[in-house]
Design an enzyme around this catalytic site. Structure first.
Site, mmCIF file in Angstrom:
data_model
loop_
_atom_site.group_PDB
_atom_site.id
_atom_site.type_symbol
_atom_site.label_atom_id
_atom_site.label_comp_id
_atom_site.label_asym_id
_atom_site.label_seq_id
_atom_site.Cartn_x
_atom_site.Cartn_y
_atom_site.Cartn_z
ATOM 1 N N CYS A 174 18.734 4.645 4.953
ATOM 2 C CA CYS A 174 20.126 4.683 5.393
ATOM 3 C C CYS A 174 20.755 3.293 5.300
ATOM 4 C CB CYS A 174 20.220 5.217 6.819
ATOM 5 S SG CYS A 174 19.484 4.143 8.069
ATOM 6 N N GLU A 195 11.111 3.642 8.338
ATOM 7 C CA GLU A 195 10.985 2.319 7.721
ATOM 8 C C GLU A 195 10.828 1.235 8.780
ATOM 9 O OE1 GLU A 195 14.220 4.483 5.223
ATOM 10 O OE2 GLU A 195 13.273 4.687 7.205
#
Length: 371
Positions: free
Chosen positions: A87, A64
């Protein structure tokens, strides 16, 4: 599909294409991310791709973050397609959820919920709390397959175990004399190298070390990581000058009994030697796998002789067999594929299922999993 997405409309062709691309990107980390999962990310507006990223190696930016950096301000209002739940904790890198929120991403679609207890569900919850629309489950099985070892280790406490076998068409691995080089051709041996390269650890037995003196390392130009090499050696007979010891990369020798002089000679070569408690003469396989999982080994590649490979199979301590079959016949006196206990009825047989059959050069590669 998670409860949060129950009743959601079917995935559009564009959404499926974007996630398929994210999975292709994740595949680029096949040899390098260990012990982290392989993750890819695509940022898009409708059917227009804005940026892409993938997790390249442990300790480096996550997928990401790579995509967001590449997109810059264009990420605002976009949809992020990610192959694993983002996460929400501080590790060696900052939380991906916070990066997505700061970038102003409008929607996150992820394939698979992260089994890591530090993440599981928490990433999705944080994104929702920040106003991002979250949907999950798109191509989840493909993400799970790509990260089979990571998922298994974090859900069961054991790694994913593949056993490599090479045999003639009549199920033989070597002549009675032990001669076995080479049953399969070069393309099959190169293919097996790719399995080595993606593995966290390569396991073999002392019989193979003494008979063949293999290096058990990865010899691919596109892989610069050497997996942990593990020798199961009940009495620490591994020669300090063995090729498996002398090659670069970490080596463990796991024994069933203490041998102080032999231990000292191996430790002088920077080998980690450990005696695992055993009620019998052999190194306990369950303890081996638990120790590897504790060392964050996700995928274990067992490349051993018929006795050790058979012991893993007989104990049910495997997930997958990768069998290379050569178009040759060696006859009844040649050595068998596996040493297994005798069966008294067909009801006792261990059932497998084919998951892939691929021709590799002149040989076949059969992939089977436990039922």
């Amino acid at each position: 599909m998670s409860p949060a997405t129950a009743g959601a409309p079917a995935w559009t062709d564009t959404e499926q294409q974007m996630m398929a691309r994210a999975l292709q990107l994740a595949q680029r980390g096949l040899y390098t991310t260990d012990p982290n999962p392989r993750v890819g990310c695509v940022l898009a507006q409708g059917d227009k791709v804005l940026a892409e990223g993938w997790h390249e190696r442990a300790g480096g930016p996550h997928a990401e973050a790579m995509a967001l950096t590449a997109a810059g301000e264009a990420a605002r209002g976009s949809t992020a397609y990610v192959t694993l739940e983002p996460c929400n904790h501080h590790g060696r890198t900052p939380p991906c959820t916070e990066a997505l929120l700061r970038a102003g991403v409008a929607q996150v679609i992820y394939a698979l919920r992260d089994p890591n207890t530090q993440v599981r569900g928490g990433g999705e919850q944080r994104l929702r709390e920040g106003g991002i629309t979250v949907r999950s489950g798109l191509l989840a099985d493909a993400s799970r397959e790509l990260n089979c070892g990571y998922v298994k280790r974090l859900t069961t406490g054991l790694p994913w175990v593949r056993i490599k076998l090479a045999m003639s068409l009549d199920g033989r691995t070597a002549l009675a004399s032990g001669e076995s080089r080479w049953i399969t051709a070069e393309p099959a041996r190169k293919d097996a190298q790719r399995y080595r390269a993606r593995s966290s650890a390569i396991v073999t037995g002392i019989g193979t070390i003494l008979a063949d003196d293999p290096a058990m390392n990865v010899r691919l130009p596109d892989s610069d990581r050497q997996p942990l090499r593990v020798v199961l050696d009940s009495d620490m007979r591994t020669p300090p000058q063995a090729r498996v010891v002398q090659r670069d990369g970490p080596v463990w020798v796991l024994a069933a009994r203490e041998q102080l002089v032999r231990r000292a000679a191996l430790e002088a070569q920077k080998v980690k030697v450990q005696v695992l408690g055993s009620a019998g003469p052999q190194v306990p396989l369950q303890a081996v796998l638990q120790g590897l999982a504790d060392a964050q080994a996700n995928e274990v590649w067992v490349e051993a002789g018929a006795k050790l490979a058979g012991a893993f199979v007989a104990a049910g301590l495997f997930d997958e067999l990768v069998v290379y079959v050569a178009p040759a016949l060696l006859g009844p006196d040649a050595r068998p594929l596996l040493h297994l206990p005798a069966l008294h009825s067909l009801d006792q047989r261990q059932q497998l299922r084919y998951t892939d059959i691929t021709r590799v050069g002149d040989d076949l590669r059969l992939t089977l999993q436990r039922v």
